[in-house]
Scaffold this active site. Structure first.
Site, PDB file in Angstrom:
ATOM      1  CE  LYS A   1      54.824  47.952  18.351  1.00 26.75           C
ATOM      2  NZ  LYS A   1      54.248  49.039  17.850  1.00 26.75           N
TER       3      LYS A   1
ATOM      4  NE  ARG B   1      49.871  40.124  12.661  1.00 26.18           N
ATOM      5  CZ  ARG B   1      49.984  41.317  12.793  1.00 26.18           C
ATOM      6  NH1 ARG B   1      50.884  41.806  13.575  1.00 26.18           N
ATOM      7  NH2 ARG B   1      49.528  42.210  11.900  1.00 26.18           N
TER       8      ARG B   1
HETATM    9  P1  AMP Z   1      51.735  47.221  15.323  1.00 24.31           P
HETATM   10  O1  AMP Z   1      51.486  48.213  14.439  1.00 24.31           O
HETATM   11  O2  AMP Z   1      51.326  47.530  16.782  1.00 24.31           O
HETATM   12  O3  AMP Z   1      51.676  45.905  14.594  1.00 24.31           O
HETATM   13  O4  AMP Z   1      53.409  47.241  15.451  1.00 24.31           O
HETATM   14  C1  AMP Z   1      54.209  46.576  14.544  1.00 24.31           C
HETATM   15  C2  AMP Z   1      55.042  48.285  14.144  1.00 24.31           C
HETATM   16  O5  AMP Z   1      55.889  48.598  15.178  1.00 24.31           O
HETATM   17  C3  AMP Z   1      56.012  48.076  12.789  1.00 24.31           C
HETATM   18  O6  AMP Z   1      55.089  47.934  11.708  1.00 24.31           O
HETATM   19  C4  AMP Z   1      56.641  49.471  12.981  1.00 24.31           C
HETATM   20  O7  AMP Z   1      55.886  50.337  12.460  1.00 24.31           O
HETATM   21  C5  AMP Z   1      56.601  49.646  14.318  1.00 24.31           C
HETATM   22  N1  AMP Z   1      58.271  49.550  15.036  1.00 24.31           N
HETATM   23  C6  AMP Z   1      58.749  50.626  15.838  1.00 24.31           C
HETATM   24  N2  AMP Z   1      59.788  50.036  16.344  1.00 24.31           N
HETATM   25  C7  AMP Z   1      60.327  49.045  15.752  1.00 24.31           C
HETATM   26  C8  AMP Z   1      61.288  48.474  15.732  1.00 24.31           C
HETATM   27  N3  AMP Z   1      62.397  48.521  16.500  1.00 24.31           N
HETATM   28  N4  AMP Z   1      61.183  47.255  15.083  1.00 24.31           N
HETATM   29  C9  AMP Z   1      60.095  46.920  14.221  1.00 24.31           C
HETATM   30  N5  AMP Z   1      59.272  47.666  14.159  1.00 24.31           N
HETATM   31  C10 AMP Z   1      59.027  48.573  14.893  1.00 24.31           C
END
Ligand code: AMP
Length: 583
Positions: free
Chosen positions: A252, A416
């Site tokens: 991530k 989600r």
């Molecule tokens: P959050 O912003 O904390 O809700 O986390 C989700 C976000 O993580 C997504 O919208 C992407 O921008 C990011 N992200 C980073 N790496 C990945 C991945 N391998 N797969 C999907 N999302 C990712």
């Protein structure tokens, strides 16, 4: 359709905050609207002219509008300014001054919804040296023929201050009831919206062909798909029950999510909020097509700032230097990015939304000829037992954690679900966890903070009702520079009264039109009788609150209030933390 009908409906909608009533007003209005105007009305209800991804902005300043109002009403500019100052809304001020003019105009032409809409579009498209003058002329042409009530809403639309409180969910309900046989058809309209991100187009299709027409919606190039989102898990043991014995674990990365539509004709890039961000990333536009062999494809990636020499990922703050209107070319050289692809939704005419993750990933890997700057996000197949090691690998590589993905899950646009789980470092460290919260109000600072907002009132997004529910006050974690820039950012949106969407038992010194989302860490989720987030969910008369909240330094300008943390997430955190405490 007469604009007066729409203005009347706007007035009724403004007078209620009950969702059922609002839905009923919308249904009445939609049923009265000729099919060819349904899309227009849908945009106007949301205070827009076109879907967000088209980036059509009116760009009318208060000053310009105020001058046009004064001219149409035949009053001095000061009369408009006085009313504006006392009431706080230029639309209401326009209605007020035009009301006193009413008798003196002669044979005003009745205005239609189409005329207002076309004129607003012309205003949005006016550019060049004489654009201000042209805009003023267009505004006057409308106001000269408008009744006071019509003028009120024309001005609100012009300035982007329409606040009907109609959430997308409410609009989808109303469309289903009006055109698709009832609320039961709502999932079909929602699916059409999730693949097109264009509520106006969905509305117009439903008006013409009901649920059947909505079912016909397919993913298409240059129309962004609403992103699939992840649920958070506190620790690796949460993964297996949801994802099965084997699942995918991807790094991530901490950057900006981009949806890239790469075709023969052009490349479009959309942000997570589905705004067109292509102008910030000319390098992505250039780099991607050759790496996918010139195919036509819709790809998702995390754009991350990198050190050009070492290829190492740099923190999110570095990437934010790329979010600028001027000096883009210089920023491209100074702050290079890498494109880390993690999904493919469409390729050469074929939708992949219904393919399982494992198939999409295989297609993605097969089509990308990777290099240092454009590559697939690192991924591995694992079970619960392998996660700790992978987590360490991820941290070592500069990732913020892992994204765990169910192998047989389709791409669930706009939702989600628990088919994607995010596992971040802080969840393992202690009970602390970061949340993305909407700034809805503030309290003035004392001492060193005099003249600034010393404490902010924050809210979660109560997704089912479309309201923003207060969850904490935060006054720590701000540097002086943060306080200063937050004041600059927030003060233009300050209001004396609470926004209709905001639910709180607190009386802030000032309230804001909710738009800013900030990241906050806290030590614990507690129960509070004052805050309204998740009211009654655990104990009657109590909502959730955060203990020791602290600003992390990160403004989430990639998130809209609708994408802020939800009360469901808080409830999950609360439940998880209590389980951990008992264990
Ligand atoms: P959050 O912003 O904390 O809700 O986390 C989700 C976000 O993580 C997504 O919208 C992407 O921008 C990011 N992200 C980073 N790496 C990945 C991945 N391998 N797969 C999907 N999302 C990712």
């Amino acid at each position: 359709m007469k604009f007066a009908v729409l203005a009347g409906a706007f007035g009724r909608m403004e007078s209620t905050s009950k969702r059922t009533e609002l839905t009923a007003f919308l249904v009445d209005l939609l049923r009265e609207t000729p099919p060819e105007s349904v899309a227009t009305i849908t945009y106007l209800i949301q205070g827009k002219l076109r879907p967000d991804f088209e980036g059509v902005e009116l760009g009318v300043a208060e000053k310009l509008a105020a001058r046009a109002i004064a001219k149409s009403a035949g009053v001095p500019a000061s009369a408009v300014a006085d009313r504006f100052k006392s009431g706080g809304d230029l639309g209401d001020a326009a209605a007020g001054v035009l009301d006193s003019r009413a008798q003196t105009t002669f044979a005003a032409e009745e205005i239609t919804v189409d005329r207002v809409y076309e004129t607003l579009l012309r205003i949005a498209r006016a550019s060049g040296a004489r654009s201000q003058e042209m805009k003023a002329r267009y505004i006057s042409s409308l106001l000269n023929d408008a009744t006071p009530d019509e003028a009120r809403y024309i001005v609100k639309l012009l300035l982007g201050t329409m606040r009907l409180g109609v959430a997308e969910n409410t609009m989808l309900d109303a469309l289903a009831i009006s055109f698709a046989g009832g609320k039961e058809a709502r999932p079909e309209l929602e699916r059409a919206y999730n693949v097109s991100s264009d509520l106006g187009r969905v509305a117009s299709a439903a008006a013409a062909g009901g649920a059947e027409a909505a079912r016909g919606f397919e993913i298409r190039m240059y129309s962004p798909v609403r992103p699939m989102l992840a649920e958070r898990v506190r620790d690796p043991s949460g993964a297996e029950p949801r994802l099965g014995a084997e699942f995918a674990a991807e790094f991530k990365l901490d950057g900006e999510r981009v949806q890239i539509h790469a075709g023969g004709e052009r490349v479009a890039i959309f942000s997570r909020r589905l705004e067109d961000v292509a102008s910030y990333y000319p390098d992505i536009i250039e780099m991607v097509p050759p790496r996918i062999g010139g195919r036509e494809a819709i790809l998702e990636a995390e754009a991350v700032a990198v050190n050009e020499e070492t290829g190492a990922f740099l923190p999110f703050q570095e990437l934010m230097h790329r979010r600028r209107k001027h000096g883009v070319a210089g920023a491209v050289t100074k702050y290079p990015v890498s494109v880390n692809l993690f999904d493919v939704l469409y390729v050469d005419g074929r939708s992949l939304l219904c393919e399982p993750y494992s198939a999409r990933r295989e297609i993605l890997e097969g089509m990308v000829d990777a290099d240092q700057r454009v590559r697939c996000v690192q991924a591995a197949r694992t079970g619960g037992a392998g996660l700790d090691d992978l987590m360490e690998d991820a941290f070592n590589a500069g990732a913020e954690g892992l994204m765990l993905k169910k192998l047989d899950s389709t791409y669930q646009a706009g939702s989600r679900g628990s088919n994607w789980l995010k596992l971040k470092r802080e969840y393992r460290d202690d009970l602390a966890d970061s949340l993305d919260l909407v700034v809805v109000g503030a309290f003035f600072g004392r001492g060193r903070r005099t003249g600034m907002y010393g404490t902010l009132l924050l809210a979660t997004n109560d997704a089912p009702t479309g309201t923003l529910t207060s969850v904490c006050k935060v006054g720590t974690g701000f540097t002086d520079a943060d306080l200063d820039s937050l004041y600059q950012m927030l003060s233009p949106d300050a209001r004396a009264r609470r926004d209709r969407r905001v639910v709180s038992g607190m009386e802030a010194d000032v309230w804001f039109d909710p738009s800013l989302v900030i990241e906050v860490a806290a030590s614990e989720v507690t129960l509070s009788p004052t805050h309204k987030a998740g009211m009654d969910a655990v104990r009657k008369g109590y909502g959730f609150a955060l203990r020791f909240p602290k600003f992390t330094g990160r403004i989430r300008d990639d998130k809209s209030p609708e994408q802020a943390s939800t009360n469901e997430e808080l409830e999950a955190l609360y439940a998880g933390q209590n389980k951990a405490a008992r264990a």
